[in-house]
Design a protein around this motif. Sequence first.
Motif, short mmCIF file in Angstrom:
data_model
loop_
_atom_site.label_atom_id
_atom_site.label_comp_id
_atom_site.label_asym_id
_atom_site.label_seq_id
_atom_site.Cartn_x
_atom_site.Cartn_y
_atom_site.Cartn_z
N ASN A 145 0.74 -1.26 -0.21
CA ASN A 145 0.18 -0.17 0.06
C ASN A 145 0.93 1.02 -0.16
N PHE A 146 1.81 1.50 -1.02
CA PHE A 146 2.75 2.64 -1.19
C PHE A 146 1.74 3.99 -1.12
N LYS A 147 0.50 4.07 -1.60
CA LYS A 147 -0.11 5.31 -1.41
C LYS A 147 -0.08 6.08 -0.11
N SER A 148 -0.04 5.07 1.23
CA SER A 148 0.00 5.65 2.42
C SER A 148 1.09 6.15 2.80
N LEU A 149 2.35 5.94 2.13
CA LEU A 149 3.76 6.64 2.48
C LEU A 149 3.58 8.12 2.07
N PRO A 150 4.44 9.04 2.54
CA PRO A 150 4.34 10.48 2.29
C PRO A 150 4.56 10.71 0.75
N GLY A 151 5.50 10.18 0.08
CA GLY A 151 5.41 10.36 -1.43
C GLY A 151 6.62 9.39 -2.03
N ASP A 152 6.90 9.80 -3.37
CA ASP A 152 7.39 8.78 -4.14
C ASP A 152 8.98 8.54 -3.66
N PHE A 153 9.48 9.74 -3.04
CA PHE A 153 10.95 9.74 -2.46
C PHE A 153 11.06 8.78 -1.36
N TYR A 154 9.86 8.74 -0.31
CA TYR A 154 10.07 8.03 0.82
C TYR A 154 9.71 6.51 0.46
N VAL A 155 8.92 6.25 -0.55
CA VAL A 155 8.78 4.69 -0.73
C VAL A 155 9.91 4.20 -1.04
N ARG A 156 10.79 4.70 -2.01
CA ARG A 156 12.13 4.29 -2.35
C ARG A 156 13.13 4.08 -1.20
N ALA A 157 13.05 5.26 -0.31
CA ALA A 157 14.01 5.49 0.81
C ALA A 157 13.69 4.36 1.65
N PHE A 158 12.49 4.17 2.11
CA PHE A 158 11.83 3.35 3.18
C PHE A 158 12.16 1.76 2.75
N ILE A 159 11.88 1.51 1.73
CA ILE A 159 12.07 0.20 1.00
C ILE A 159 13.46 -0.21 1.00
N ARG A 160 14.09 0.83 0.46
CA ARG A 160 15.95 0.36 0.44
C ARG A 160 16.48 -0.09 1.74
N LEU A 212 22.96 19.72 5.65
CA LEU A 212 22.10 18.81 6.37
C LEU A 212 23.12 17.89 7.07
N SER A 213 22.86 17.31 8.03
CA SER A 213 23.81 16.31 8.75
C SER A 213 22.88 15.44 9.35
N ALA A 214 23.41 14.17 9.56
CA ALA A 214 22.94 13.02 10.36
C ALA A 214 23.64 12.87 11.62
N ALA A 215 23.04 12.50 12.69
CA ALA A 215 23.55 12.25 14.10
C ALA A 215 22.86 10.98 14.69
N ASP A 216 23.32 9.94 15.19
CA ASP A 216 22.49 8.97 16.00
C ASP A 216 21.63 8.22 15.05
N GLY A 217 21.86 8.07 13.81
CA GLY A 217 21.08 7.34 13.04
C GLY A 217 20.97 7.70 11.46
N THR A 218 20.29 7.06 10.52
CA THR A 218 20.27 7.59 9.12
C THR A 218 19.06 8.22 8.73
N SER A 219 19.42 9.29 7.96
CA SER A 219 18.47 10.32 7.59
C SER A 219 18.03 10.32 6.17
N TRP A 220 17.01 10.47 5.74
CA TRP A 220 16.53 10.47 4.28
C TRP A 220 15.87 11.84 4.02
N LEU A 221 16.63 12.56 3.30
CA LEU A 221 16.27 13.90 2.95
C LEU A 221 16.12 14.28 1.36
N ALA A 222 15.55 15.54 1.08
CA ALA A 222 15.33 16.06 -0.18
C ALA A 222 15.31 17.60 -0.06
N VAL A 223 15.76 18.33 -0.88
CA VAL A 223 15.96 19.67 -0.89
C VAL A 223 15.41 20.31 -2.23
#
Length: 307
Positions: free
Chosen positions: A39-54, A228-239
């Motif tokens: 149910n990929f439509k429930s995710l925030p957007g196309d960017f998050y679909v690929r990032a979360f699945i990866r 942009l920086s990540a600390a104590d974990g992985t971060s998925w970002l888009a600008v």
Amino acid sequence: MTVGETLKQARTERGLTLDDLQNNTKIQKRYLIAIEENNFKSLPGDFYVRAFIRQYAQTVGAPVEDIMGMLDEQLGQEKPVVAEESTEEEPKSRSVLREKISAQTPPSILDKVMSHLPAIIIVAVVVLILGAIYVTTLNSRKAQDTTTDSDVAVSREVESSSTKTSSKKQSSQKDTNSESETANSEAKKSSTKKAKANSKQTITATSSSGTSFNYELKSSAKENVIKLSAADGTSWLAVSANGSTTWQGTLADGKEQEVTLPEGTTAIRINVGNSQATKLEINGKKFDFLKENSSATVRTINLTVVE
């Protein structure tokens, strides 16, 4: 099997629950359930679909590239197939051309030319070598004559130029000192202006709706710089700048990315996939975006630039 079924099977084989996966990936449990149910439509957007699945595939040890390929096929994104041009006709055309040439040239003349071809090549090579030697010798003689004439002229000019050198050195030193003083004063003025501009910069929260937060950026630089920086974990970002994506990607723990936006940008959008592991700076100043609903893991930050 679908992408969701494959990932779920890999998770269960590793003995991981959805709660375990949520703690390891920092992805909310409802998004993990949506992925397993395709149910990929429930995710925030196309960017998050690929990032979360990866990230899901990496955590459960599934083959990432195979999973992403299945995702492209499932979403209908097929890779273009490049048709190879056939070259079967080329040998045929060449053989036909040779037959035509052989038919037009009498065998006796062709045989004579081929028999004398090695001698012709040798003669041509010898002529080229002799010509090169002659040209080299001629240029060497001209260079010697020119050097002799120039040495005489230089010896006459040295005496007159030596008297001028000392006076030129004194004047050039004065000019250099004055130029360095001017450059230092201009650099100080420039740094003072930048410091004042950054000290006047303000970011004000204007409104929010769900995981979308709106701000107003005042007194910013001509070219805004987002760090942009990540600390104590992985971060998925888009600008994005004025609706166009400038940069997007995944930052591992301890990594950072600096994005310079085009001059004249009036609308900035930052998509954050793991808010607790993300830190933002705008034009060298820390942006504390967690003040507004710190529990929101996924958020969209909209900044309106005001002069």
